[in-house]
Motif scaffolding. Structure first.
Motif: not given
Length: 126
Positions: A97-108
């Motif tokens: 949905k949004y930019g940023g590295i978070y969405y490519c981590t195991s937390s997403a």
């Protein structure tokens, strides 16, 4: 909204290889983008995602699948080697949905991905 078109699915014998492609139309810059898969009766599973130099792979595909991205073509690829019967699924391309590295981590989670392709079938015969 991003439009995604997958290609490259098909049927292969166990031990074979396939390469999936996902061409995007729209803004995917700085967004995590990648591949999920789904089999009937099971939840959709994240397979591999990428953003810049950051990648995430499901444990079940580590060492066998490789995700790559060509920003100039706005396309992401999934090279799948040593395929086995458990890899049989419909594979979907998705963008976060949004930019940023978070969405490519195991937390997403899959709920963090808002744009999806139509899916491509991968069938591995044992």
């Amino acid at each position: 909204q991003v439009k995604l078109v997958e290609s490259g699915g098909g049927s292969v014998p166990a031990g074979g290889s396939l390469r999936l492609s996902c061409a995007a139309v729209g803004d995917t810059l700085n967004k995590c983008m990648g591949w999920f898969r789904e089999v009937p009766g099971k939840e959709r599973e994240r397979v591999a995602v990428v953003r810049g130099d950051t990648t995430y792979y499901a444990d079940s595909v580590k060492g066998r699948f490789t995700i790559s991205r060509d920003n100039a073509k706005n396309t992401v690829y999934l090279q799948m080697n040593s395929l086995n019967f458990e890899d049989t699924a419909v594979y979907y391309c998705a963008v976060a949905k949004y930019g940023g590295i978070y969405y490519c981590t195991s937390s997403a989670s899959i709920w963090d991905f808002s744009d999806w392709g139509q899916g491509t079938q991968v069938t591995v015969s044992s």
